[in-house]
Motif scaffolding. Sequence first.
Motif, PDB file in Angstrom:
ATOM      1  N   ARG A  31       0.866  -1.183   0.000  1.00 51.82           N
ATOM      2  CA  ARG A  31       0.000   0.000   0.000  1.00 51.82           C
ATOM      3  C   ARG A  31       0.906   1.237   0.000  1.00 51.82           C
ATOM      4  O   ARG A  31       1.030   1.936   1.009  1.00 51.82           O
ATOM      5  CB  ARG A  31      -0.944   0.018   1.205  1.00 51.82           C
ATOM      6  CG  ARG A  31      -1.990  -1.091   1.181  1.00 51.82           C
ATOM      7  CD  ARG A  31      -3.029  -0.926   2.280  1.00 51.82           C
ATOM      8  NE  ARG A  31      -3.796   0.298   2.124  1.00 51.82           N
ATOM      9  CZ  ARG A  31      -4.852   0.422   1.313  1.00 51.82           C
ATOM     10  NH1 ARG A  31      -5.232  -0.618   0.566  1.00 51.82           N
ATOM     11  NH2 ARG A  31      -5.507   1.552   1.247  1.00 51.82           N
ATOM     12  N   VAL A  35       2.961   7.113  -5.791  1.00 47.28           N
ATOM     13  CA  VAL A  35       3.538   6.577  -7.013  1.00 47.28           C
ATOM     14  C   VAL A  35       4.343   7.693  -7.655  1.00 47.28           C
ATOM     15  O   VAL A  35       3.862   8.821  -7.793  1.00 47.28           O
ATOM     16  CB  VAL A  35       2.464   6.034  -7.986  1.00 47.28           C
ATOM     17  CG1 VAL A  35       1.376   7.045  -8.266  1.00 47.28           C
ATOM     18  CG2 VAL A  35       3.108   5.549  -9.286  1.00 47.28           C
ATOM     19  N   PHE A  59       5.924   3.513  -4.952  1.00 46.13           N
ATOM     20  CA  PHE A  59       5.756   2.717  -6.159  1.00 46.13           C
ATOM     21  C   PHE A  59       6.416   3.507  -7.275  1.00 46.13           C
ATOM     22  O   PHE A  59       5.889   4.516  -7.735  1.00 46.13           O
ATOM     23  CB  PHE A  59       4.263   2.522  -6.444  1.00 46.13           C
ATOM     24  CG  PHE A  59       3.960   1.473  -7.483  1.00 46.13           C
ATOM     25  CD1 PHE A  59       3.480   0.231  -7.110  1.00 46.13           C
ATOM     26  CD2 PHE A  59       4.138   1.741  -8.832  1.00 46.13           C
ATOM     27  CE1 PHE A  59       3.180  -0.730  -8.061  1.00 46.13           C
ATOM     28  CE2 PHE A  59       3.845   0.792  -9.790  1.00 46.13           C
ATOM     29  CZ  PHE A  59       3.363  -0.452  -9.413  1.00 46.13           C
ATOM     30  N   PRO A  85      -1.001   1.252  -8.920  1.00 47.53           N
ATOM     31  CA  PRO A  85      -1.112   1.508  -7.475  1.00 47.53           C
ATOM     32  C   PRO A  85      -2.301   2.383  -7.121  1.00 47.53           C
ATOM     33  O   PRO A  85      -2.849   2.271  -6.017  1.00 47.53           O
ATOM     34  CB  PRO A  85       0.213   2.203  -7.139  1.00 47.53           C
ATOM     35  CG  PRO A  85       0.659   2.804  -8.423  1.00 47.53           C
ATOM     36  CD  PRO A  85       0.215   1.851  -9.490  1.00 47.53           C
ATOM     37  N   THR A  89      -4.096  -0.323  -5.009  1.00 45.20           N
ATOM     38  CA  THR A  89      -3.494  -0.307  -3.668  1.00 45.20           C
ATOM     39  C   THR A  89      -3.890   0.927  -2.853  1.00 45.20           C
ATOM     40  O   THR A  89      -3.383   1.119  -1.754  1.00 45.20           O
ATOM     41  CB  THR A  89      -1.954  -0.380  -3.748  1.00 45.20           C
ATOM     42  OG1 THR A  89      -1.436   0.860  -4.243  1.00 45.20           O
ATOM     43  CG2 THR A  89      -1.502  -1.510  -4.661  1.00 45.20           C
ATOM     44  N   THR A  91      -3.330   4.134  -3.437  1.00 47.32           N
ATOM     45  CA  THR A  91      -2.384   5.257  -3.440  1.00 47.32           C
ATOM     46  C   THR A  91      -3.081   6.530  -3.911  1.00 47.32           C
ATOM     47  O   THR A  91      -3.748   6.535  -4.943  1.00 47.32           O
ATOM     48  CB  THR A  91      -1.189   4.942  -4.354  1.00 47.32           C
ATOM     49  OG1 THR A  91      -0.554   3.758  -3.882  1.00 47.32           O
ATOM     50  CG2 THR A  91      -0.195   6.093  -4.362  1.00 47.32           C
TER      51      THR A  91
END
Length: 228
Positions: A31, A35, A59, A85, A89, A91
Amino acid sequence: MNQTLVDLLERNLVHAETFEGRFDDVQDGQRPDAVTVCCSDSRVLQDGMWDNDRPGQLFTCANIGNRVVQRTAEGEVVSGDVLYPIAHTGTELAIVVGHTGCGAVTATYDQLTEGLSEPPGIEHSIGLLAPQLQDGVEALPDGIDRETAINRLVEYNVDRQVELLVESDDVPDSVTAVGVVYDFQDVYSGRRGEVHVVNVDGTRAVDALRRAYPELADRVNRLWEYDR
């Protein structure tokens, strides 16, 4: 065997010893807090610029010209590398990282002004950058020297990539898109390696950014405040 590989593998042992206990919390997934989209340039220390040593925090994506766009059968879309991401995830911070003296921006500038011949793979990447930089090249002041032109276009490219993120239906409104420039050539402040914020969610006026984000005020700098 190439000695560079041998040396890198030896240094990897040092890395493995240092990081052995730092992967415990990311065994089952990730997580990342942000990014980052950096340029594929050996001088751009993609995690090092943030002094990051925590697996799972960033990321990190890299390509020629820190692009967020890829070309598909349906047209140009936000690259899956960047979108993954955000979509999977949670982000909510995307940082586009340009850098001073960018070779990809230089090559695109040369293609737009003089024509350029490159191998097909490089030509494809430049072809994705060129439409984003065309208006910027045309807006450059007359008589500007080449180095200054390139570094202004670095900012312009970052602005366009942030704009693509902000305008994409695939990127939720909850995601903050930030554009920065990594300076290792004494262009902004004389402190090599410093990151300068040039754009937040499409806002690029220095005064407006400093008012809106006072905690970032001393990190907001631009070389070029153009009309568009």
